[in-house]
Design a protein around this motif. Sequence first.
Motif, PDB file in Angstrom:
ATOM      1  N   PHE A 136       3.908  15.797  17.641  1.00  0.00           N
ATOM      2  CA  PHE A 136       3.003  16.926  17.784  1.00  0.00           C
ATOM      3  C   PHE A 136       2.405  16.856  19.176  1.00  0.00           C
ATOM      4  N   GLY A 137       2.159  17.999  19.790  1.00  0.00           N
ATOM      5  CA  GLY A 137       1.623  17.953  21.133  1.00  0.00           C
ATOM      6  C   GLY A 137       0.855  19.204  21.494  1.00  0.00           C
ATOM      7  N   PHE A 138       0.241  19.170  22.663  1.00  0.00           N
ATOM      8  CA  PHE A 138      -0.502  20.326  23.166  1.00  0.00           C
ATOM      9  C   PHE A 138      -0.445  20.304  24.685  1.00  0.00           C
ATOM     10  N   HIS A 139      -0.768  21.455  25.253  1.00  0.00           N
ATOM     11  CA  HIS A 139      -0.852  21.584  26.710  1.00  0.00           C
ATOM     12  C   HIS A 139      -2.119  22.359  27.066  1.00  0.00           C
ATOM     13  N   ASP A 140      -2.908  21.761  27.943  1.00  0.00           N
ATOM     14  CA  ASP A 140      -4.081  22.434  28.502  1.00  0.00           C
ATOM     15  C   ASP A 140      -4.353  21.793  29.856  1.00  0.00           C
ATOM     16  N   PRO A 141      -4.375  22.569  30.946  1.00  0.00           N
ATOM     17  CA  PRO A 141      -4.627  21.977  32.265  1.00  0.00           C
ATOM     18  C   PRO A 141      -5.933  21.197  32.336  1.00  0.00           C
ATOM     19  N   ARG A 142      -6.906  21.551  31.491  1.00  0.00           N
ATOM     20  CA  ARG A 142      -8.194  20.853  31.520  1.00  0.00           C
ATOM     21  C   ARG A 142      -8.054  19.385  31.116  1.00  0.00           C
ATOM     22  N   ALA A 143      -7.000  19.079  30.341  1.00  0.00           N
ATOM     23  CA  ALA A 143      -6.820  17.704  29.864  1.00  0.00           C
ATOM     24  C   ALA A 143      -6.564  16.738  31.006  1.00  0.00           C
ATOM     25  N   THR A 144      -6.097  17.263  32.153  1.00  0.00           N
ATOM     26  CA  THR A 144      -5.868  16.399  33.303  1.00  0.00           C
ATOM     27  C   THR A 144      -7.144  15.685  33.712  1.00  0.00           C
ATOM     28  N   ARG A 145      -8.280  16.400  33.600  1.00  0.00           N
ATOM     29  CA  ARG A 145      -9.562  15.847  34.027  1.00  0.00           C
ATOM     30  C   ARG A 145     -10.321  15.179  32.887  1.00  0.00           C
ATOM     31  N   LEU A 146      -9.823  15.383  31.658  1.00  0.00           N
ATOM     32  CA  LEU A 146     -10.548  14.878  30.487  1.00  0.00           C
ATOM     33  C   LEU A 146      -9.798  13.729  29.812  1.00  0.00           C
ATOM     34  N   MET A 147      -8.994  12.976  30.558  1.00  0.00           N
ATOM     35  CA  MET A 147      -8.224  11.890  29.960  1.00  0.00           C
ATOM     36  C   MET A 147      -9.085  10.820  29.302  1.00  0.00           C
TER      37      MET A 147
END
Length: 802
Positions: A136-147
Amino acid sequence: MDDGIAASARLIGEIRSGAFALPAARRRRPIVILVGSEESGASLCSRVLSVLGIRMMQRATDEPGMPRLSRNGAGEDRGQSKLAGLHDRILELFGGGDPAADDLELPVSWWADPRVAGIRHEIAELVNDRIGAGHFGFHDPRATRLMPLWNQIAKELKLAPRIIYCLRNPAQLARVLQARDGVPPGLTEYRWFAHTVEFFRHARKAEICTIDYDEWFVDSATNLQKLQRFLALPDEPAAPDVEAAVSPMIEHERPGDDIGRGDARQPLIRSVYRLACRAERDAGARDQLQHIAGQLLSFQQLHAAARGSAEVTPSGDADMPGNGARAARSASAVQHCLSPASFWQPDDIVPSAWHQHAPFAFWLTEALRPGIFVELGAHNGFSYLAFCQAVQRLGATTKCYAVDTWRGDEHAGFYGEEVFAKLNELHERRYSGFSRLIRSTFDEALAHFGDGTVDLLHIDGRHRYEDVAHDFESWLPKLSDRAVVLLHDINVRERGFGVWQFWADLQARYRCFEFAHGYGLGVVQVGRLVAAPLRPLFDSTAPDKVAIAQIYAQLGLLSTASHELAEARTALRGREARIAVLERDGAAERDALAKAESWARDREATIEFLRADIGRLQEVAAAASLREEELQRIGDQFAGLREEELQRIRNQLAGLQEAVTQFEREAEERSAGETAMRREIVAAFEAARRSSETAAQDAAALVLAQRRATEAEQAAERSAREAEQSAAALESVERRASDAEVKVVALSGEIAGIKTELADSRQVGRAALHALAVSNGGYAYREPRLGWRHTIQRLFGAIRRQ
């Protein structure tokens, strides 16, 4: 007790062999986190993952499925989702609710904020409800900064994160966003740099799969194989089916002819891009990225502190007329003293105490744009080359001059001609179009410059108070109305340095700015006209000056660290090369040692064999010694009997010689008789040979007669058929046949006589040979094979059968 020990041993063995690892691994559910900066191809990768069987959360509904296609080529799907909304809520807590949130600098340990903890629980519940079984997965550019947030969620839900990082050349991103949204390329490159290093700072040792954007349009199979291997996906669907489904998606986002073109403007950003490309397989590259991220974090914290201090005003002053304008000027002072040039990296690194001031030298050259720049005391040339680099990169019309004897002094140390030769070679190759190296004393060079012509003067010669004061005062007439003077080593107070004392004098006479790092650098506005870009530097408040100095100190450390890292990499490559050589030499030495050991073993075996032989020889020698002693004893016993025995033996030998002589005479007589007998036998053999030849001729005649008889029979048969017509001929044939029989009978008589003669000859020969054999015991008679005898017997048999 033994059974208990055996059971414990089996248990330990199962633990070591991983027998209990599978259930634990099953408890950690996989989750694919797709991250990447804007326009990096993350949406394309999300759709490809759906084709490969990954249940990707849709941006609009938060439900697993196939994301919709973007409508703007390589653009991202900008649909909002609940997960993205939760991410936005976290960013809004720290002022990220506006479109400029991409430039937001998150506070230190922001993930530990209690408000973030509540939102984190909501995200965990959302993911837990939808993750189910399988990938299962997701994509959101914000996740780059919220690791950091997702690292916590993975631990809470016992997830196994599989991070896929979509990477694109920052120069391409800058061109795309400038063409589409009008975003300045420098801002885009900075955002890419900040987000990339922040991601790798928090990713740490996590497994990462880097998907290069350009690779989709060059060799998409490479990216597909990387994804399948990284996620451990089954072979179904088959590769042709996957490529057939993915090809339209790739063509939909193909960017045209912009693939792989150009590099980022800033060397640091180019270096980060190269490191990010290697990060998934090179631990050293990830370590370098984390080091750069730590330096950037320090700079951002100092910048935030400076910005915060500039915005603070005394209580009650905010309502006073003019205070708002002063606050605005104060807030922008730090920003005006920074530019993209502040982040350049020096191209030429030579030994120097000036390394940490290169960022300020770049900015000052850009801000002042001097017509003439003079440096007094270049030594190895680091500071001078940095100014020349800035002039060349800015495309300025500045003329640069370095004045030095290149012999050294008691402060810099004395040195040979090689220092100037090395600097001159580099200078002539790069900067000779607008720069000159002048070999003279500072006073001698004064005549080469007109009064009021020098806009920027850097004094870094001998550092005693009297020397610095003399250099400044003697060159003061050469300075222009907007001239700026730099003095190095203002923060060194040992070894007779007096620049700090002269610096105190100048602070009372001119506008000054002081950097304490890098042994200290003083900036003096000597000219009465201050260049507009320099006003914020000299007119800023004390807190602003502290902030500016701290920022450039951090930039200096970052610059130094980058080059130290490059030197470390070079040294590491050198060490690796030396290690490889040593390993090859070690292998050769090991081979030689193995050969020597083998030779030693062979020699030891030979020595042992020789020792055994020596032992056997010693035994033989001992036995021989015993036999010699025995023979000596026997010889002593029979010494008296030797002469009598020898005489008796001589007598026996004389009798034997007489017997031999008598035997030889008898042998000669027998030989003469045998010779006569051989002559007789030869004569008998010759007569027998002639008889045999005669018999052979007769046999040939018999054969001819037989052939003729056969022809007669044939003729008789023909005549019989013609009996009625040739009766007379038949009678004639019968007569001839009767005559032939008579002749055969006569011939048979002759042959019988010949046989009798042959038998007699044979008896005589046998008797002679027997006598010869009796007289000569070594001779054996063998009856010769008489082939003609057998031939005659066969002939007689044929005749009888007829």
